[in-house]
Design a protein around this motif. Structure first.
Motif, PDB file in Angstrom:
ATOM      1  N   LYS A  41       0.841  -1.187   0.000  1.00 54.67           N
ATOM      2  CA  LYS A  41       0.000   0.000   0.000  1.00 54.67           C
ATOM      3  C   LYS A  41       0.882   1.245   0.000  1.00 54.67           C
ATOM      4  O   LYS A  41       2.023   1.220   0.453  1.00 54.67           O
ATOM      5  CB  LYS A  41      -0.919   0.017   1.231  1.00 54.67           C
ATOM      6  CG  LYS A  41      -1.824  -1.202   1.352  1.00 54.67           C
ATOM      7  CD  LYS A  41      -2.835  -1.277   0.228  1.00 54.67           C
ATOM      8  CE  LYS A  41      -3.785  -2.450   0.432  1.00 54.67           C
ATOM      9  NZ  LYS A  41      -4.779  -2.536  -0.677  1.00 54.67           N
ATOM     10  N   TYR A  42       0.321   2.339  -0.524  1.00 57.73           N
ATOM     11  CA  TYR A  42       1.062   3.597  -0.563  1.00 57.73           C
ATOM     12  C   TYR A  42       0.686   4.459   0.633  1.00 57.73           C
ATOM     13  O   TYR A  42      -0.439   4.418   1.122  1.00 57.73           O
ATOM     14  CB  TYR A  42       0.768   4.357  -1.860  1.00 57.73           C
ATOM     15  CG  TYR A  42       1.167   3.613  -3.109  1.00 57.73           C
ATOM     16  CD1 TYR A  42       2.316   2.834  -3.140  1.00 57.73           C
ATOM     17  CD2 TYR A  42       0.379   3.684  -4.265  1.00 57.73           C
ATOM     18  CE1 TYR A  42       2.681   2.144  -4.286  1.00 57.73           C
ATOM     19  CE2 TYR A  42       0.744   2.998  -5.417  1.00 57.73           C
ATOM     20  CZ  TYR A  42       1.892   2.226  -5.419  1.00 57.73           C
ATOM     21  OH  TYR A  42       2.261   1.551  -6.544  1.00 57.73           O
ATOM     22  N   TYR A  43       1.627   5.244   1.095  1.00 54.76           N
ATOM     23  CA  TYR A  43       1.367   6.163   2.193  1.00 54.76           C
ATOM     24  C   TYR A  43       2.022   7.510   1.910  1.00 54.76           C
ATOM     25  O   TYR A  43       2.985   7.626   1.158  1.00 54.76           O
ATOM     26  CB  TYR A  43       1.884   5.606   3.524  1.00 54.76           C
ATOM     27  CG  TYR A  43       3.354   5.253   3.543  1.00 54.76           C
ATOM     28  CD1 TYR A  43       4.339   6.233   3.624  1.00 54.76           C
ATOM     29  CD2 TYR A  43       3.762   3.920   3.505  1.00 54.76           C
ATOM     30  CE1 TYR A  43       5.678   5.910   3.641  1.00 54.76           C
ATOM     31  CE2 TYR A  43       5.106   3.589   3.519  1.00 54.76           C
ATOM     32  CZ  TYR A  43       6.060   4.582   3.594  1.00 54.76           C
ATOM     33  OH  TYR A  43       7.395   4.258   3.603  1.00 54.76           O
ATOM     34  N   MET A  44       1.451   8.540   2.524  1.00 53.89           N
ATOM     35  CA  MET A  44       2.027   9.878   2.567  1.00 53.89           C
ATOM     36  C   MET A  44       1.980  10.288   4.035  1.00 53.89           C
ATOM     37  O   MET A  44       0.912  10.595   4.568  1.00 53.89           O
ATOM     38  CB  MET A  44       1.236  10.851   1.703  1.00 53.89           C
ATOM     39  CG  MET A  44       1.646  12.316   1.856  1.00 53.89           C
ATOM     40  SD  MET A  44       3.237  12.728   1.143  1.00 53.89           S
ATOM     41  CE  MET A  44       2.830  12.728  -0.613  1.00 53.89           C
ATOM     42  N   ALA A  45       3.131  10.237   4.710  1.00 54.32           N
ATOM     43  CA  ALA A  45       3.176  10.413   6.155  1.00 54.32           C
ATOM     44  C   ALA A  45       4.062  11.590   6.522  1.00 54.32           C
ATOM     45  O   ALA A  45       5.222  11.659   6.084  1.00 54.32           O
ATOM     46  CB  ALA A  45       3.700   9.140   6.828  1.00 54.32           C
ATOM     47  N   GLU A  46       3.515  12.506   7.314  1.00 49.47           N
ATOM     48  CA  GLU A  46       4.334  13.611   7.816  1.00 49.47           C
ATOM     49  C   GLU A  46       5.292  13.078   8.873  1.00 49.47           C
ATOM     50  O   GLU A  46       4.900  12.296   9.743  1.00 49.47           O
ATOM     51  CB  GLU A  46       3.444  14.705   8.401  1.00 49.47           C
ATOM     52  CG  GLU A  46       4.216  15.938   8.839  1.00 49.47           C
ATOM     53  CD  GLU A  46       3.314  17.050   9.357  1.00 49.47           C
ATOM     54  OE1 GLU A  46       3.855  18.041   9.875  1.00 49.47           O
ATOM     55  OE2 GLU A  46       2.078  16.905   9.245  1.00 49.47           O
ATOM     56  N   VAL A  47       6.552  13.483   8.802  1.00 55.63           N
ATOM     57  CA  VAL A  47       7.584  12.963   9.694  1.00 55.63           C
ATOM     58  C   VAL A  47       8.308  14.123  10.374  1.00 55.63           C
ATOM     59  O   VAL A  47       8.265  15.258   9.897  1.00 55.63           O
ATOM     60  CB  VAL A  47       8.596  12.092   8.915  1.00 55.63           C
ATOM     61  CG1 VAL A  47       7.913  10.857   8.355  1.00 55.63           C
ATOM     62  CG2 VAL A  47       9.264  12.894   7.800  1.00 55.63           C
ATOM     63  N   PRO A  48       8.996  13.860  11.489  1.00 55.64           N
ATOM     64  CA  PRO A  48       9.756  14.917  12.175  1.00 55.64           C
ATOM     65  C   PRO A  48      10.898  15.442  11.304  1.00 55.64           C
ATOM     66  O   PRO A  48      11.421  14.738  10.434  1.00 55.64           O
ATOM     67  CB  PRO A  48      10.294  14.205  13.419  1.00 55.64           C
ATOM     68  CG  PRO A  48       9.424  13.007  13.598  1.00 55.64           C
ATOM     69  CD  PRO A  48       8.995  12.588  12.228  1.00 55.64           C
ATOM     70  N   HIS A  49      11.295  16.668  11.562  1.00 57.51           N
ATOM     71  CA  HIS A  49      12.395  17.272  10.810  1.00 57.51           C
ATOM     72  C   HIS A  49      13.727  16.604  11.098  1.00 57.51           C
ATOM     73  O   HIS A  49      14.676  16.739  10.328  1.00 57.51           O
ATOM     74  CB  HIS A  49      12.490  18.754  11.139  1.00 57.51           C
ATOM     75  CG  HIS A  49      11.333  19.547  10.642  1.00 57.51           C
ATOM     76  ND1 HIS A  49      11.309  20.922  10.676  1.00 57.51           N
ATOM     77  CD2 HIS A  49      10.144  19.168  10.097  1.00 57.51           C
ATOM     78  CE1 HIS A  49      10.155  21.358  10.167  1.00 57.51           C
ATOM     79  NE2 HIS A  49       9.433  20.308   9.823  1.00 57.51           N
TER      80      HIS A  49
END
Length: 258
Positions: free
Chosen positions: A15-23
């Motif tokens: 599956k595809y994901y678009m995940a915000e991550v820490p800097h």
């Protein structure tokens, strides 16, 4: 990190994901070489372990990479129309290899999104979409969190998503499913009205339905049947709690010294 484990599981399911991550997440723009270190007979290590090659460059933090991008890397997008006007941002993307357990992980899209107006804000996302994914698609996916949050908020405030009183997963899933279907129905009505009411909200649609839909009339037998069903549910819940309590007391009695 917990979110890394989650992303790995999603990737394993194709599956595809678009995940915000820490800097603070780090990675390489060019995948570094690794090497195997043989086990030493005198150590507890039983098998060779992999480590970065001696010539490998140090991984860089994503926010540092964002600052190093030139003007040509950024492209402006209008993502959506909100209650305060259009959301306009600058988007830049890179293919990078993410650090995982101090070693190179997967090569993924790293999407950088910075605000154009207001207070400066940088958001960074990891995405395992294919290499040929258009930039427009990656930019649009960075804004998909807002409609999800809006849907949950409307389902809670207008449709009672958080007003459940159940004691099992079956009842909880039933309540959630009916709430989501109700929200879908209201949104569909709003879409069908289209230009006739362009600013119509889910709350206003619900108010219209409260007036136009016929309300159920209870007769004497219907009230009695409803009371019987309620008492049966309460009785079943009482017996279940009593059975659990007695079991706990018996277990406690077995543990206590004689």
């Amino acid at each position: 990190m917990k979110y890394t484990r989650l992303l790995n599981c999603i990737n394993e399911y194709k599956k595809y994901y678009m995940a915000e991550v820490p800097h603070s997440i780090r990675g390489w723009r060019c995948p570094p070489k690794t090497e195997l270190v043989p086990a030493r007979p005198s150590s507890q290590q039983r098998s060779p372990r992999r480590r970065l090659g001696r010539s490998a460059r140090q991984a860089k933090r994503f926010d540092v990479v964002a600052k190093s991008l030139k003007k040509k890397h950024w492209q402006r997008f209008t993502l959506q129309e909100g209650s305060k006007g259009p959301l306009v941002v600058d988007i830049a993307t890179l293919r990078m290899t993410v650090v995982e357990n101090k070693l190179p992980g997967r090569e993924e899209w790293i999407v950088f999104r910075r605000s154009v107006s207001g207070a400066p804000e940088l958001k960074i996302y990891r995405c395992n979409a294919p290499l040929d994914t258009p930039l427009e698609t990656l930019a649009r996916m960075t804004s998909m969190r807002w409609p999800v949050e809006k849907t949950i908020e409307e389902a809670k405030t207008e449709l009672g998503m958080d007003h459940y009183e159940v004691r099992g997963w079956t009842g909880w899933h039933h309540h959630m499913t009916m709430t989501m279907l109700s929200h879908h129905f209201l949104v569909q009505l709003r879409v069908e009205m289209g230009d006739q009411a362009p600013a119509l909200t889910v709350s206003q649609v619900r108010q219209l339905l409260n007036v136009t839909l016929p309300k159920r009339d209870f007769d004497e037998q219907a009230v009695i049947d409803e009371i019987v069903r309620t008492q049966q549910r309460n009785r079943a819940a009482y017996l279940s709690h009593r059975k659990r309590k007695i079991r706990e007391l018996r277990e406690l009695d077995e543990i206590m010294p004689k």
